[in-house]
Design an enzyme around this catalytic site. Structure first.
Site, PDB file in Angstrom:
ATOM      1  N   ASP A 256      44.450   9.559  -6.733  1.00 50.58           N
ATOM      2  CA  ASP A 256      43.349   8.929  -5.998  1.00 50.58           C
ATOM      3  C   ASP A 256      43.649   7.467  -5.698  1.00 50.58           C
ATOM      4  O   ASP A 256      44.531   6.857  -6.309  1.00 50.58           O
ATOM      5  CB  ASP A 256      42.059   9.011  -6.810  1.00 50.58           C
ATOM      6  CG  ASP A 256      41.406  10.390  -6.721  1.00 50.58           C
ATOM      7  OD1 ASP A 256      41.810  11.172  -5.851  1.00 50.58           O
ATOM      8  OD2 ASP A 256      40.505  10.664  -7.528  1.00 50.58           O
ATOM      9  N   LYS A 278      40.127   9.170  -1.138  1.00 46.66           N
ATOM     10  CA  LYS A 278      39.040   9.503  -0.216  1.00 46.66           C
ATOM     11  C   LYS A 278      38.588   8.271   0.561  1.00 46.66           C
ATOM     12  O   LYS A 278      38.611   7.161   0.048  1.00 46.66           O
ATOM     13  CB  LYS A 278      37.860  10.095  -0.996  1.00 46.66           C
ATOM     14  CG  LYS A 278      38.223  11.347  -1.766  1.00 46.66           C
ATOM     15  CD  LYS A 278      37.055  11.806  -2.609  1.00 46.66           C
ATOM     16  CE  LYS A 278      37.404  13.065  -3.381  1.00 46.66           C
ATOM     17  NZ  LYS A 278      38.495  12.853  -4.338  1.00 46.66           N
ATOM     18  N   MET A 391      30.283   3.013  -7.922  1.00 47.85           N
ATOM     19  CA  MET A 391      30.281   3.083  -6.448  1.00 47.85           C
ATOM     20  C   MET A 391      28.939   2.636  -5.871  1.00 47.85           C
ATOM     21  O   MET A 391      28.399   3.250  -4.948  1.00 47.85           O
ATOM     22  CB  MET A 391      30.601   4.524  -5.989  1.00 47.85           C
ATOM     23  CG  MET A 391      31.943   5.025  -6.506  1.00 47.85           C
ATOM     24  SD  MET A 391      32.185   6.810  -6.314  1.00 47.85           S
ATOM     25  CE  MET A 391      31.116   7.467  -7.621  1.00 47.85           C
TER      26      MET A 391
END
Length: 476
Positions: A256, A278, A391
């Site tokens: 990631d 992502k 996040m």
């Protein structure tokens, strides 16, 4: 950060190759011994030869070119060594080597070295070299001594023994990955101990049996496996031992965007690395592609590591990926990692719980705050608990608004920890009423911490203070 050169590590084959050695004193003797051991043909230039050099000359182990150095002497040699106490002469040797594109080492002068000789642990034919790039040779030597004490004396015999089997293994096992699996099984098994006691007949039988098993396996379709590994919050020192073992054994690593470069440096050098990080607005599409790729590689028989920042099962979608693997019948393991909620807060000096400030901690994802009814804001706004938001930077204003609306004091301390546990860590402290402004300005990735425990940060911060203390010590 060091200003020294970054050297490329390699081993040179000097067998029967000419090497120029300028100098013939005590230091030059040490260099000559190492060169002779490597099979080099040494050409010596020196005003005077020590007794040892005179013996080598008589035994025809070296050639003596005379007392004076000339650039032309560099033409026929493979590399050069300057080991005199004459700095001007050493520099002339270096400049002549540079002009002719020859490697040159000037003893105790890193800036005049196009190559350096590392501290070496020699278990011929196995060698381990350690270097500080010329910046701290004593440090390299101390680490050599530490590793030397851990390395079995007979390990060189093991390397010599298996060399005789390499061609047969290459002939009978048809892929590089399967050969690697074979040798890993051999070296982790009883072969080393068998060779240590001198039973080569038994060692040969172990080789034959393991090779036969490997041949049988390669005729069958083998499923690979997937290991979901938590890489931790950034500091490579926080990667677990099992995590390190997994990325060192992997054929492919799917990683990631939150995995730090320092952790990626620990991945096995010849493993394939695929960035499946992502991007905002395309999570589902990319996650589906990642799932398909993970399944495809495992069905090809490969060892796949799915490397995730923090912990795979804490806002890492590890549970969803594990479900896919179960559905496809693919073996998998999970290696937990230190989550950002634990690692970044600890490095920032913020305890998640404290008897006087917080009796519980709640972890939430900022992605779940777009709709007001997605979170129980009344429960999240309670005092004497710590709220950690992953996040959450983009939705920080909504988080601020909902917590205050549901009773959380506007003066509740908040912290935004950016790039936690890394050298670039930044910690911003403020009040809940300022969260929306502070969080949107903070570098990302960032973790938001809300609660009275944040008030302890100034008292308990150790990470940046430790670095500052170290810097002060180094400048004294």
């Amino acid at each position: 950060m060091s200003n020294s050169s970054s050297f490329f590590a390699l081993f040179a084959n000097l067998q029967d190759r000419p090497v120029l050695l300028v100098g013939a004193g005590v230091v030059a003797e040490r260099k000559a011994l190492a060169l002779l051991k490597a099979g080099a043909r040494i050409k010596v230039v020196a005003q005077n030869l020590s007794e040892q050099f005179l013996c080598w000359l008589e035994e025809e182990k070296i050639d003596y070119l005379g007392a004076d150095f000339y650039p032309e002497q560099m033409l026929s040699v493979y590399l050069a060594v300057a080991a005199t106490d004459d700095e001007a002469l050493n520099q002339r040797v270096y400049l002549a080597a540079e002009a002719q594109s020859k490697f040159c080492n000037v003893v105790d002068s890193p800036k005049h070295c196009s190559y350096i000789t590392p501290a070496v642990i020699d278990r011929h034919p196995l060698q381990i070299a350690i270097s500080s790039g010329g910046t701290a040779p004593v440090l390299a030597r101390l680490w050599r001594e530490r590793i030397e004490s851990q390395l079995p004396q007979h390990i060189g015999k093991v390397a010599s023994f298996v060399e005789k089997w390499r061609d047969e293994v290459r002939e009978k096992i048809n892929t590089l990955a399967k050969r690697r699996y074979f040798w890993e099984e051999i070296f982790r098994g009883p072969l080393s101990g068998t060779i240590e006691v001198g039973d080569e007949e038994r060692a040969a039988q172990i080789m034959r049996d393991t090779l036969l098993q490997a041949q049988t396996k390669q005729q069958q379709k083998q499923l690979g496996e997937v290991v979901l590994v938590g890489a931790g919050p950034g500091d490579a020192g926080l990667l677990t031992l099992k995590g390190l073992q997994a990325i060192q054994a992997a054929d492919v690593v799917l990683y990631d965007a939150l995995v730090s470069p320092e952790v990626l440096e620990l991945v096995r050098r010849d493993a394939d690395r695929v960035n499946v990080g992502k991007r905002a607005g395309a999570h589902h599409v990319i996650q589906d592609k990642t799932n398909r790729l993970m399944v495809k590689l495992a069905k090809e028989g490969k060892r796949v590591v799915r490397l995730k920042g923090g912990d795979p099962f804490v806002f890492g979608r590890g549970g969803e990926e594990a479900q896919v693997l179960v559905k496809e019948g693919i073996p998998f393991r999970v290696v937990p990692g230190i989550s950002a909620a634990l690692g970044a807060t600890a490095y920032a000096g913020i305890p998640l719980t404290h008897r006087e400030h917080a009796h519980s901690a709640i972890l939430i994802s900022g992605h779940g705050t777009e709709e007001k009814d997605e979170n129980d804001w009344q429960a999240l706004a309670k005092t004497e608990q710590t709220l950690v938001v992953y996040m959450g930077s983009m939705k920080s204003a909504t988080i601020q608004e909902q917590l205050i609306a549901n009773g959380r004091d506007v003066n509740t301390p908040v912290a935004i920890i950016s790039r936690g546990t890394t050298e670039q860590q930044e910690v911003v402290i403020g009040k809940l009423s300022e969260l929306g402004v502070l969080a949107t300005k903070a570098p990302r990735p960032a973790l938001i911490v809300i609660g009275e425990v944040v008030s302890l940060q100034q008292e308990l911060a150790w990470f940046q203070q430790a670095e500052e203390t170290q810097d002060e010590f180094l400048t004294v």
